[in-house]
Design a protein around this motif. Structure first.
Motif, PDB file in Angstrom:
ATOM      1  N   ALA A   1      -4.551   7.296  -1.967  1.00 18.05           N
ATOM      2  CA  ALA A   1      -4.125   5.996  -1.460  1.00 18.05           C
ATOM      3  C   ALA A   1      -4.382   4.920  -2.497  1.00 18.05           C
ATOM      4  O   ALA A   1      -5.381   4.964  -3.228  1.00 18.05           O
ATOM      5  CB  ALA A   1      -4.873   5.659  -0.168  1.00 18.05           C
ATOM      6  N   ALA A   2      -3.471   3.963  -2.558  1.00 20.19           N
ATOM      7  CA  ALA A   2      -3.622   2.820  -3.461  1.00 20.19           C
ATOM      8  C   ALA A   2      -3.015   1.601  -2.791  1.00 20.19           C
ATOM      9  O   ALA A   2      -2.004   1.698  -2.076  1.00 20.19           O
ATOM     10  CB  ALA A   2      -2.938   3.081  -4.801  1.00 20.19           C
ATOM     11  N   SER A   3      -3.632   0.458  -3.014  1.00 19.09           N
ATOM     12  CA  SER A   3      -3.109  -0.778  -2.436  1.00 19.09           C
ATOM     13  C   SER A   3      -3.435  -1.955  -3.337  1.00 19.09           C
ATOM     14  O   SER A   3      -4.338  -1.889  -4.178  1.00 19.09           O
ATOM     15  CB  SER A   3      -3.683  -1.019  -1.032  1.00 19.09           C
ATOM     16  OG  SER A   3      -5.071  -1.274  -1.093  1.00 19.09           O
ATOM     17  N   LEU A   4      -2.694  -3.025  -3.140  1.00 17.63           N
ATOM     18  CA  LEU A   4      -2.953  -4.279  -3.845  1.00 17.63           C
ATOM     19  C   LEU A   4      -2.800  -5.419  -2.850  1.00 17.63           C
ATOM     20  O   LEU A   4      -1.729  -5.616  -2.268  1.00 17.63           O
ATOM     21  CB  LEU A   4      -1.979  -4.479  -5.017  1.00 17.63           C
ATOM     22  CG  LEU A   4      -2.352  -5.638  -5.947  1.00 17.63           C
ATOM     23  CD1 LEU A   4      -3.565  -5.276  -6.790  1.00 17.63           C
ATOM     24  CD2 LEU A   4      -1.188  -6.011  -6.857  1.00 17.63           C
TER      25      LEU A   4
ATOM     26  N   TYR B   1       4.931   3.960   2.217  1.00 20.34           N
ATOM     27  CA  TYR B   1       4.802   2.738   1.432  1.00 20.34           C
ATOM     28  C   TYR B   1       4.981   1.570   2.398  1.00 20.34           C
ATOM     29  O   TYR B   1       5.962   1.527   3.145  1.00 20.34           O
ATOM     30  CB  TYR B   1       5.847   2.665   0.327  1.00 20.34           C
ATOM     31  CG  TYR B   1       5.768   1.394  -0.488  1.00 20.34           C
ATOM     32  CD1 TYR B   1       4.882   1.278  -1.551  1.00 20.34           C
ATOM     33  CD2 TYR B   1       6.573   0.294  -0.175  1.00 20.34           C
ATOM     34  CE1 TYR B   1       4.796   0.117  -2.296  1.00 20.34           C
ATOM     35  CE2 TYR B   1       6.492  -0.878  -0.910  1.00 20.34           C
ATOM     36  CZ  TYR B   1       5.607  -0.962  -1.969  1.00 20.34           C
ATOM     37  OH  TYR B   1       5.512  -2.123  -2.700  1.00 20.34           O
ATOM     38  N   ASN B   2       4.023   0.672   2.409  1.00 17.80           N
ATOM     39  CA  ASN B   2       4.071  -0.461   3.326  1.00 17.80           C
ATOM     40  C   ASN B   2       3.902  -1.765   2.556  1.00 17.80           C
ATOM     41  O   ASN B   2       3.137  -1.828   1.587  1.00 17.80           O
ATOM     42  CB  ASN B   2       2.967  -0.347   4.378  1.00 17.80           C
ATOM     43  CG  ASN B   2       3.146   0.847   5.292  1.00 17.80           C
ATOM     44  OD1 ASN B   2       4.089   0.909   6.070  1.00 17.80           O
ATOM     45  ND2 ASN B   2       2.247   1.813   5.191  1.00 17.80           N
ATOM     46  N   ALA B   3       4.578  -2.783   3.015  1.00 10.33           N
ATOM     47  CA  ALA B   3       4.458  -4.109   2.416  1.00 10.33           C
ATOM     48  C   ALA B   3       4.464  -5.145   3.529  1.00 10.33           C
ATOM     49  O   ALA B   3       5.218  -5.032   4.507  1.00 10.33           O
ATOM     50  CB  ALA B   3       5.600  -4.370   1.444  1.00 10.33           C
TER      51      ALA B   3
ATOM     52  N   ILE C   1      -0.869   0.936  -7.654  1.00  8.33           N
ATOM     53  CA  ILE C   1       0.246   1.744  -7.154  1.00  8.33           C
ATOM     54  C   ILE C   1       1.149   2.169  -8.310  1.00  8.33           C
ATOM     55  O   ILE C   1       1.751   3.241  -8.288  1.00  8.33           O
ATOM     56  CB  ILE C   1       1.050   0.955  -6.104  1.00  8.33           C
ATOM     57  CG1 ILE C   1       0.148   0.558  -4.928  1.00  8.33           C
ATOM     58  CG2 ILE C   1       2.236   1.761  -5.590  1.00  8.33           C
ATOM     59  CD1 ILE C   1       0.827  -0.338  -3.908  1.00  8.33           C
ATOM     60  N   SER C   2       1.207   1.331  -9.347  1.00 12.36           N
ATOM     61  CA  SER C   2       2.091   1.600 -10.483  1.00 12.36           C
ATOM     62  C   SER C   2       1.417   2.388 -11.595  1.00 12.36           C
ATOM     63  O   SER C   2       1.996   2.556 -12.669  1.00 12.36           O
ATOM     64  CB  SER C   2       2.607   0.266 -11.048  1.00 12.36           C
ATOM     65  OG  SER C   2       3.298  -0.471 -10.062  1.00 12.36           O
ATOM     66  N   ASP C   3       0.218   2.886 -11.337  1.00 11.90           N
ATOM     67  CA  ASP C   3      -0.505   3.628 -12.374  1.00 11.90           C
ATOM     68  C   ASP C   3       0.186   4.919 -12.787  1.00 11.90           C
ATOM     69  O   ASP C   3       0.031   5.377 -13.917  1.00 11.90           O
ATOM     70  CB  ASP C   3      -1.916   3.974 -11.876  1.00 11.90           C
ATOM     71  CG  ASP C   3      -2.915   2.893 -12.221  1.00 11.90           C
ATOM     72  OD1 ASP C   3      -2.516   1.900 -12.847  1.00 11.90           O
ATOM     73  OD2 ASP C   3      -4.097   3.046 -11.874  1.00 11.90           O
TER      74      ASP C   3
ATOM     75  N   SER D   1       0.832  -1.201   0.000  1.00 14.25           N
ATOM     76  CA  SER D   1       0.000   0.000   0.000  1.00 14.25           C
ATOM     77  C   SER D   1       0.868   1.253   0.000  1.00 14.25           C
ATOM     78  O   SER D   1       1.980   1.264   0.543  1.00 14.25           O
ATOM     79  CB  SER D   1      -0.930   0.009   1.217  1.00 14.25           C
ATOM     80  OG  SER D   1      -0.188  -0.006   2.419  1.00 14.25           O
ATOM     81  N   GLU D   2       0.332   2.281  -0.616  1.00 17.74           N
ATOM     82  CA  GLU D   2       1.004   3.573  -0.685  1.00 17.74           C
ATOM     83  C   GLU D   2       0.012   4.659  -0.308  1.00 17.74           C
ATOM     84  O   GLU D   2      -1.149   4.615  -0.721  1.00 17.74           O
ATOM     85  CB  GLU D   2       1.529   3.829  -2.099  1.00 17.74           C
ATOM     86  CG  GLU D   2       2.267   5.155  -2.264  1.00 17.74           C
ATOM     87  CD  GLU D   2       2.697   5.388  -3.703  1.00 17.74           C
ATOM     88  OE1 GLU D   2       3.894   5.233  -3.987  1.00 17.74           O
ATOM     89  OE2 GLU D   2       1.818   5.706  -4.536  1.00 17.74           O
ATOM     90  N   GLY D   3       0.457   5.618   0.476  1.00 16.70           N
ATOM     91  CA  GLY D   3      -0.412   6.718   0.869  1.00 16.70           C
ATOM     92  C   GLY D   3       0.326   8.041   0.821  1.00 16.70           C
ATOM     93  O   GLY D   3       1.474   8.148   1.259  1.00 16.70           O
ATOM     94  N   LEU D   4      -0.331   9.061   0.283  1.00 17.08           N
ATOM     95  CA  LEU D   4       0.242  10.407   0.182  1.00 17.08           C
ATOM     96  C   LEU D   4      -0.767  11.407   0.731  1.00 17.08           C
ATOM     97  O   LEU D   4      -1.954  11.340   0.411  1.00 17.08           O
ATOM     98  CB  LEU D   4       0.556  10.768  -1.273  1.00 17.08           C
ATOM     99  CG  LEU D   4       1.481   9.836  -2.052  1.00 17.08           C
ATOM    100  CD1 LEU D   4       1.544  10.269  -3.502  1.00 17.08           C
ATOM    101  CD2 LEU D   4       2.861   9.839  -1.436  1.00 17.08           C
TER     102      LEU D   4
END
Length: 475
Positions: A157-160, A58-60, A123-125, A43-46
């Protein structure tokens, strides 16, 4: 910069599948059910606050959860170490809860090829710099709309989430679950008074759908509109009033006050206000409520749940009659009914339980304008913030973020500080009108239960509910 990575394949890269299946079968020997749930999530958050980057994260994480179920008891163990040694240790722990012998293995879920969303990595968009530029554009645009804007907060925010479930009968199920969201908050000031407005949304789709000007500009306008409305708000009245709820996001009241009470575990244990009422009238005629995890790209949708059961479109209340509960596999088995695809968990570190997906009320045939015109003395509530509910009696308290005083069918001044107080069972029976404008929320709901959080959706048409208690500043 791209955060893309190879697909998550735990039974090719972490476990020997035959060995993992053998450990799983040994774990649930004599039990009723169980599974090995493997997960990787990124996940990524800004957050841009007042023109400055406040948060960039950025968390994994990855891990597995192993479960054995026997009767009302479940043994659950999880680990971040994805290897056979950790799996064996987890098996020893999970078996302690279920003992030995006596169980009959439940029927396996029927495999499904249902796919309700893309498996592309959101996240890679866009490049990191592009995402920051969009947030800055949002900030600049909001300030350009009105000189009273003094602060802007914009987040992205985006996550997979990638999951694989191994069932004891040997079935493997794989799902890739994207999630995106953009949120905008605006604070305005006039004559020393400050008020705020928030708008946003998202779903299980690409981030690119949310970061075009055509997508985010309406959200800025909406956040600013709410803030300016609140600048004119007067103290809310207190007392008992008829209330008209707007469509869409106000369905969060339905979710909390009614939805949780229709989850299987609360009803099996007899702790829900709706326990023992199956087949009985619990709502006014015309009230039909569904929980539907099959709507493509929606925030609360899942191709299959976290036990491997295909998600469904489940009717809970049909024309006012209670006809169904939301079920995971354990509670469905104990209640001698079929699971409904509602076994959900926050992550590999959590055991599944009955949870909502997208819960909404179907529309009626009333014109929304006529519903408001029929309101003689009450409140028109369009937006909601936080709320609380007691499952045992259905009593709820919700705060309004946008609401208006209505007298003799005329919408008057906005009111500030209004809270709606009541109980779900009574509110259902006091629904007097159902609009033809059913809408789903824009994709911003999160639901908490027993310390676990999962994404959900809500929705409803405009509704008139008689005799709710309104907590406010005026008596």
């Amino acid at each position: 910069m791209s955060n893309a990575s190879a697909p998550f394949r735990p039974f090719e890269n972490n476990f020997d599948e035959a060995a993992a299946l053998g450990i799983l079968r040994d774990t649930i020997d004599g039990a009723d059910d169980g599974e090995l749930f493997c997960e990787r999530k990124r996940s990524e958050g800004l957050v841009l606050d007042d023109g400055r980057v406040k948060t960039a994260s950025y968390n994994a994480s990855e891990g597995f959860g192993l479960r054995a179920v026997r009767g009302e008891t479940a043994g659950y163990s999880h680990s971040t170490q994805m290897n056979e040694a950790a799996l064996k240790r987890a098996a020893e722990t999970a078996r302690l809860a279920v003992g030995s012998g006596g169980g009959t293995l439940a029927d396996a879920p029927v495999p499904t090829n249902q796919r309700l969303y893309s498996d592309a990595d959101p996240i890679s968009d866009a490049e990191f710099s592009v995402k920051l530029d969009v947030l800055k554009e949002i900030d600049d645009f909001a300030r350009s709309l009105d000189a009273r804007v003094v602060q802007v907060s914009a987040s992205m925010a985006a996550s997979l989430q990638e999951v694989e479930i191994l069932r004891p009968e040997g079935t493997r199920l794989r799902d890739v679950r994207p999630m995106t969201r953009v949120n905008i908050s605006v604070i305005v000031e006039q004559d020393g008074r400050r008020e705020s407005g928030t708008a946003g949304g998202g779903g299980r789709h690409s981030l690119s759908q949310l970061i075009t000007p055509e997508a985010w500009k309406p959200k800025v306008h909406e956040a600013l509109r709410i803030a300016l409305v609140n600048l004119e708000a007067v103290p809310a009245p207190a007392g008992q009033f008829d209330v008209v709820l707007g469509p869409g996001w106000p369905g969060i009241l339905l979710h909390e006050a009614i939805g949780h009470g229709l989850e299987g575990d609360f009803n099996r244990k007899g702790t829900s206000a709706f326990a023992g009422l199956m087949g009985q009238r619990i709502a006014a005629k015309g009230v039909t409520v569904l929980d539907d995890g099959t709507i493509p790209d929606r925030r609360g949708s899942i191709s299959f749940d976290d036990e491997g059961t295909q998600s469904g479109k489940n009717t809970l209340i049909d024309d006012g009659i209670l006809v169904g509960y939301m079920q995971d596999r354990q509670n469905a088995r104990l209640m001698d009914v079929a699971p409904t695809g509602n076994g959900r968990r926050e992550s590999y570190a959590h055991a599944p339980m009955p949870r909502m997906t997208n819960t909404y009320m179907l529309g009626g045939d009333a014109n929304p304008q006529d519903i408001v015109a029929d309101l003689k003395d009450g409140i028109y509530a369009v937006g909601f913030g936080g709320g609380q509910v007691d499952i045992t009696n259905g009593k709820f308290v919700f705060s309004c973020t946008e609401a208006y005083r209505v007298k003799n069918g005329k919408v008057g001044a906005p009111v500030k500080g209004a809270t709606l107080i009541g109980d779900g069972a009574t509110a259902l029976k006091h629904i007097r009108a159902i609009g033809n404008d059913m809408a789903l929320d824009p994709g911003m709901g999160n639901c908490g239960k027993a310390g676990q959080w999962v994404p959900v959706g809500v929705g409803q048409p405009s509704l008139m509910i008689g005799g709710l208690t309104v907590g406010g500043s005026q008596t």
